[in-house]
Design an enzyme around this catalytic site. Structure first.
Site, mmCIF file in Angstrom:
data_model
loop_
_atom_site.group_PDB
_atom_site.id
_atom_site.type_symbol
_atom_site.label_atom_id
_atom_site.label_comp_id
_atom_site.label_asym_id
_atom_site.label_seq_id
_atom_site.Cartn_x
_atom_site.Cartn_y
_atom_site.Cartn_z
ATOM 1 N N ARG A 1 0.821 -1.214 0.000
ATOM 2 C CA ARG A 1 0.000 0.000 0.000
ATOM 3 C C ARG A 1 0.852 1.259 0.000
ATOM 4 O O ARG A 1 0.453 2.284 -0.524
ATOM 5 C CB ARG A 1 -0.912 -0.008 1.217
ATOM 6 N N LYS B 1 -0.164 -18.531 7.452
ATOM 7 C CA LYS B 1 -0.976 -18.890 8.620
ATOM 8 C C LYS B 1 -1.029 -17.699 9.581
ATOM 9 O O LYS B 1 -0.141 -16.839 9.501
ATOM 10 C CB LYS B 1 -0.408 -20.142 9.294
ATOM 11 N N HIS C 1 5.653 -22.616 8.323
ATOM 12 C CA HIS C 1 7.095 -22.653 8.072
ATOM 13 C C HIS C 1 7.830 -23.648 8.965
ATOM 14 O O HIS C 1 8.935 -24.064 8.640
ATOM 15 C CB HIS C 1 7.705 -21.243 8.166
ATOM 16 N N LYS D 1 11.509 -26.589 8.312
ATOM 17 C CA LYS D 1 12.766 -26.631 9.075
ATOM 18 C C LYS D 1 13.422 -27.997 8.915
ATOM 19 O O LYS D 1 12.746 -29.033 8.985
ATOM 20 C CB LYS D 1 12.492 -26.375 10.563
ATOM 21 N N GLU E 1 9.686 -18.488 23.339
ATOM 22 C CA GLU E 1 10.460 -17.353 22.818
ATOM 23 C C GLU E 1 10.754 -16.382 23.951
ATOM 24 O O GLU E 1 9.893 -16.180 24.812
ATOM 25 C CB GLU E 1 9.644 -16.565 21.793
ATOM 26 N N ASP F 1 -1.882 -18.224 17.059
ATOM 27 C CA ASP F 1 -0.619 -17.906 16.391
ATOM 28 C C ASP F 1 0.330 -19.104 16.331
ATOM 29 O O ASP F 1 1.066 -19.257 15.367
ATOM 30 C CB ASP F 1 0.057 -16.745 17.146
ATOM 31 N N HIS G 1 1.724 -24.542 14.319
ATOM 32 C CA HIS G 1 3.069 -25.112 14.462
ATOM 33 C C HIS G 1 3.118 -26.317 15.420
ATOM 34 O O HIS G 1 3.665 -27.361 15.090
ATOM 35 C CB HIS G 1 4.044 -24.062 14.980
ATOM 36 N N LYS H 1 5.417 -16.365 24.867
ATOM 37 C CA LYS H 1 6.349 -15.268 24.595
ATOM 38 C C LYS H 1 6.954 -14.806 25.910
ATOM 39 O O LYS H 1 6.390 -15.026 26.976
ATOM 40 C CB LYS H 1 5.610 -14.118 23.925
HETATM 41 P P1 NAD Z 1 2.527 -6.845 8.305
HETATM 42 O O1 NAD Z 1 1.365 -6.161 8.976
HETATM 43 O O2 NAD Z 1 3.891 -6.459 8.696
HETATM 44 O O3 NAD Z 1 2.415 -6.631 6.727
HETATM 45 C C1 NAD Z 1 1.188 -6.570 6.070
HETATM 46 C C2 NAD Z 1 1.388 -5.948 4.702
HETATM 47 O O4 NAD Z 1 0.121 -5.796 4.087
HETATM 48 C C3 NAD Z 1 2.042 -4.581 4.679
HETATM 49 O O5 NAD Z 1 2.917 -4.572 3.586
HETATM 50 C C4 NAD Z 1 0.868 -3.623 4.415
HETATM 51 O O6 NAD Z 1 1.259 -2.436 3.730
HETATM 52 C C5 NAD Z 1 0.054 -4.497 3.502
HETATM 53 N N1 NAD Z 1 -1.354 -4.069 3.433
HETATM 54 C C6 NAD Z 1 -2.239 -3.919 4.441
HETATM 55 N N2 NAD Z 1 -3.434 -3.537 3.937
HETATM 56 C C7 NAD Z 1 -3.300 -3.460 2.599
HETATM 57 C C8 NAD Z 1 -4.159 -3.141 1.523
HETATM 58 N N3 NAD Z 1 -5.464 -2.825 1.724
HETATM 59 N N4 NAD Z 1 -3.667 -3.190 0.274
HETATM 60 C C9 NAD Z 1 -2.385 -3.494 0.023
HETATM 61 N N5 NAD Z 1 -1.516 -3.832 0.994
HETATM 62 C C10 NAD Z 1 -1.962 -3.796 2.268
HETATM 63 O O7 NAD Z 1 2.275 -8.410 8.476
HETATM 64 P P2 NAD Z 1 3.377 -9.546 8.487
HETATM 65 O O8 NAD Z 1 3.914 -9.685 9.871
HETATM 66 O O9 NAD Z 1 4.312 -9.350 7.366
HETATM 67 O O10 NAD Z 1 2.500 -10.856 8.260
HETATM 68 C C11 NAD Z 1 1.945 -11.181 7.015
HETATM 69 C C12 NAD Z 1 1.267 -12.536 7.118
HETATM 70 O O11 NAD Z 1 2.234 -13.508 7.472
HETATM 71 C C13 NAD Z 1 0.180 -12.635 8.192
HETATM 72 O O12 NAD Z 1 -0.808 -13.527 7.729
HETATM 73 C C14 NAD Z 1 0.891 -13.263 9.366
HETATM 74 O O13 NAD Z 1 0.014 -13.986 10.189
HETATM 75 C C15 NAD Z 1 1.847 -14.203 8.643
HETATM 76 N N6 NAD Z 1 3.042 -14.534 9.420
HETATM 77 C C16 NAD Z 1 3.894 -13.550 9.810
HETATM 78 C C17 NAD Z 1 5.030 -13.889 10.508
HETATM 79 C C18 NAD Z 1 6.018 -12.839 10.942
HETATM 80 O O14 NAD Z 1 6.974 -13.205 11.633
HETATM 81 N N7 NAD Z 1 5.857 -11.592 10.574
HETATM 82 C C19 NAD Z 1 5.311 -15.231 10.802
HETATM 83 C C20 NAD Z 1 4.430 -16.213 10.362
HETATM 84 C C21 NAD Z 1 3.293 -15.846 9.664
#
Ligand code: NAD
Length: 495
Positions: free
Chosen positions: A49, A152, A182, A186, A220, A239, A244, A344
């Site tokens: 975005r 997830k 993920h 591993k 963690e 989560d 996991h 956590k």
């Molecule tokens: P985040 O909130 O950091 O990123 C979300 C992204 O979506 C951002 O780039 C934001 O700009 C974009 N976004 C939000 N609304 C939008 C819209 N209307 N149009 C276009 N883009 C939009 O989230 P994250 O931590 O990167 O996680 C992403 C996914 O991965 C989630 O489903 C989360 O559960 C999963 N996940 C994350 C982690 C982690 O460590 N971050 C680990 C495992 C799973």
């Protein structure tokens, strides 16, 4: 299987400016590129975005890729990789985004004079999954040569999972949908298969006759970091436990597959899932407990409580710790308890599985003191240690026949002496080649939500009155100890 090298590929990354894309996905793609595992004609189309230039985005990714390159980062490699990065600043909730996407893909394919494989990666909260899928369908991008990879947790309960899954299946076949967990990528987790089914010695003792109980810990020291606004609505059960830890349980409990392929493995996992004893209202409190961290000390430093985080409600009831006791009602595992805990801000960052074997029934030695106090355990270390430890009794040197507990160790690092690939590297390569063995099938995810539905309902109907109930830097609330102590057992404190 290097057969994807000739397959032109456009990798569309939704949520490209987010945490996961920065920390995991793009560094993993870069390592695949360096290891010549990406298709020769490859484009990474990032969708986010924020408005930013391709150059700025690439610089951000570069910093993360360099930090995760195991000391082998090369500017030249990055330069060549980054030439394949494009950025589309767009909102996924409006239809025009998909028309723009379709136009971009069409132009690229014209330039390549060939169609390409499309991979859509949903690195966004799952509330966006259905609108994205519908947008792709509306723009006719749900082609036969497209796959989607979804992060997830998918949904936040059984109904929302079903809604998302129905939408996915309206536009894509099950073979086109890759549900990522993920942990399954591993090396140490994949090694559970190798250990159990690549050796004849474990299988005969891998059952209720020899195993007393199994304990799975994923702890963690970190708090919620930059993810508080997500975590507030998720909590530890959604989560971590629901995905996991349950996947780890499946790998410990699974029956031997006939062939190591996606269909057989996933069928065998479903056999486990469908044998897990459901929660019922009467015993729920004795089988599922929750906690939230208070302030405390970790690594010698003061850390604030969960409720003190800027993006957390001052009276938040979100659990940052969850533990459950599960049983698998089948011939192999009847009445063997599986204890699962995750949290956590715990005392250490550690993921491990402890398979505790039964006590020696009779002591034949002159000195039996402590014989069963340190029982035989097989510890599968997932992280940060990567290996397997067998804890057993040995004769202490001396003239008396006295026993002492000792460890026998296998360490990945020492045995193989090569850097193990990151889970995302393994899984992205699999998705690019269409291998779904390490991904979750819809029925597994649905069964996981179904299993925990009564817990989620009970917890939302009865807010906790004792939060925060564990100090940061501890091993969780007292009720977690009670969960296992009431069975005259204890959690293993990781080495
Ligand atoms: P985040 O909130 O950091 O990123 C979300 C992204 O979506 C951002 O780039 C934001 O700009 C974009 N976004 C939000 N609304 C939008 C819209 N209307 N149009 C276009 N883009 C939009 O989230 P994250 O931590 O990167 O996680 C992403 C996914 O991965 C989630 O489903 C989360 O559960 C999963 N996940 C994350 C982690 C982690 O460590 N971050 C680990 C495992 C799973």
């Amino acid at each position: 299987m290097d057969d994807n090298r000739d397959q032109n590929t456009i990798f569309v990354l939704f949520g490209a400016t987010g945490d996961l894309a920065w920390r995991k996905i793009v560094p993993a793609l870069f390592r695949l590129f360096c290891n010549t595992k990406l298709p020769q004609r490859f484009l990474l189309l990032c969708v986010g975005r924020q408005s930013m230039t391709e150059r700025a985005l690439s610089e951000r990714f570069k910093e993360s890729a360099a930090a995760r390159a195991h000391g082998t980062f090369s500017n030249d490699d990055w330069q060549r990789f980054s030439e394949q990065i494009r950025y589309l600043s767009a909102d996924v909730s409006i239809q025009k985004t998909y028309a723009d996407l379709a136009q971009f893909i069409h132009q690229q394919e014209q330039q390549w004079t060939q169609t390409s494989q499309l991979l859509f990666y949903f690195s966004m909260p799952s509330t966006f999954f259905s609108p994205i899928v519908e947008g792709l369908g509306g723009a006719k991008l749900n082609r036969n040569d497209a796959v989607v990879v979804v992060e997830k947790p998918i949904g936040h309960d059984l109904q929302s999972f079903r809604d998302i899954d129905n939408t996915l299946k309206r536009f894509f076949t099950e073979e086109q949908i890759f549900r990522i967990d993920h942990f399954l990528g591993k090396e140490t987790v994949q090694n559970i298969f190798a250990m159990r089914f690549g050796n004849p010695i474990f299988e005969p003792i891998w059952n209720r006759r020899y195993v007393d109980h199994v304990a799975i810990t994923v702890a963690e020291t970190l708090g919620v970091e930059r993810r508080a606004s997500y975590y507030e609505h998720a909590g530890a059960l959604r989560d971590m436990l629901q995905n996991h830890l349950l996947q780890l349980l499946c790998l410990i409990a699974i029956e031997p597959p006939v062939v190591y392929d996606a269909s057989d493995i996933r069928n065998r996992k479903m056999d486990v899932m469908s044998a897990i004893r459901p929660f019922n209202k009467e015993t729920l409190d004795q089988r599922a407990i929750r906690g939230q961290y208070d302030k405390g000390r970790i690594g010698g430093a003061e850390v604030p409580s969960y409720r003190d985080d800027l993006d957390v409600a001052p009276a938040s009831t979100t659990e940052t710790f969850a533990a459950v006791k599960l049983f698998i009602d089948n011939w192999r595992w009847q009445d063997v308890a599986f204890y699962l805990r995750t949290g956590k801000r715990m005392a250490a960052s550690v993921s491990e599985i402890s398979v505790r074997f039964r006590d020696v029934p009779h002591c034949a030695f002159p000195v039996c003191f402590g014989l069963n106090s340190q029982p035989v355990r097989l510890i599968i270390q997932i992280q940060p240690q990567e290996g397997i430890v067998l804890k057993f009794m040995a004769k202490e040197p001396g003239s008396l026949m006295t026993l002492k507990p000792v460890d026998m160790r296998f360490s990945y690092k020492e045995s193989f002496n090569i850097a193990t690939p990151d889970a995302y590297e393994t899984l992205l390569w699999d998705a690019l080649r269409g291998d779904a063995t390490l991904f979750m099938r819809a029925d597994q995810v649905e069964a996981a939500w179904q299993l925990f539905a009564p817990v989620l309902t009970a917890w939302s109907e009865t807010p906790p009155n004792d939060f925060p109930n564990y100090a940061a830097g501890s091993w969780g609330p007292e009720s977690s100890d009670e969960l296992i102590h009431s069975d005259k057992r204890q959690w293993l404190i990781p080495d």
